[in-house]
Design a protein around this motif. Sequence first.
Motif, PDB file in Angstrom:
ATOM      1  N   GLU A 162       4.292  -1.442   8.372  1.00  0.00           N
ATOM      2  CA  GLU A 162       4.172  -2.791   7.821  1.00  0.00           C
ATOM      3  C   GLU A 162       4.119  -3.860   8.900  1.00  0.00           C
ATOM      4  OE1 GLU A 162       6.162  -0.486   6.585  1.00  0.00           O
ATOM      5  OE2 GLU A 162       5.547  -0.294   4.501  1.00  0.00           O
ATOM      6  N   GLY A 202       0.557  -4.226   9.750  1.00  0.00           N
ATOM      7  CA  GLY A 202      -0.138  -4.893   8.655  1.00  0.00           C
ATOM      8  C   GLY A 202       0.158  -6.380   8.614  1.00  0.00           C
ATOM      9  N   THR A 248       2.588   3.136   4.764  1.00  0.00           N
ATOM     10  CA  THR A 248       1.744   2.582   5.824  1.00  0.00           C
ATOM     11  C   THR A 248       1.993   3.253   7.165  1.00  0.00           C
ATOM     12  OG1 THR A 248       3.324   0.777   6.052  1.00  0.00           O
ATOM     13  CG2 THR A 248       1.319   0.324   4.812  1.00  0.00           C
ATOM     14  N   THR A 265       0.810  -1.214   0.000  1.00  0.00           N
ATOM     15  CA  THR A 265       0.000   0.000   0.000  1.00  0.00           C
ATOM     16  C   THR A 265       0.846   1.268   0.000  1.00  0.00           C
ATOM     17  OG1 THR A 265      -0.113  -0.118   2.404  1.00  0.00           O
ATOM     18  CG2 THR A 265      -1.967  -1.041   1.168  1.00  0.00           C
TER      19      THR A 265
END
Length: 136
Positions: free
Chosen positions: A119, A122, A111, A108
Amino acid sequence: MVTRQFPHPSEILELMQFRKPEFNAKKRRLEKALTIYDLRKIAKRRTPASAFDYTDGAAEGEISLARARRAFEDVEFHPSILRDASHIDTTTEILGGTSALPFGIAPTGFTRLMQTEGEIAGAGAAASARIPFTLS
């Protein structure tokens, strides 16, 4: 003349079901969100403008974004009611690995703009959901 009768509390007790109050404001907000657009409104109110605009926007005329939104809005679900859905398995294989759902989290960018752990957060979310997580 008819006199008004009030029911005895024990007679209506089972009809009076109150929800427990939710003290967690974040959870309360998210429980009220019924659509992606509701979640977008919440994000717009709570996210700094530059971060929200980066995440919410698309390139140039946003034609692809408009087409994608239109495609999702055109999808109609026709559920089969009264069917047992307790044993549905959404597990699938993606690139030789098992995924709990037929999708994953794609790169993306920026982040950390949205979440301080970036990350790592995520990847943790993907691991909790047992879905793939990729980096660019």
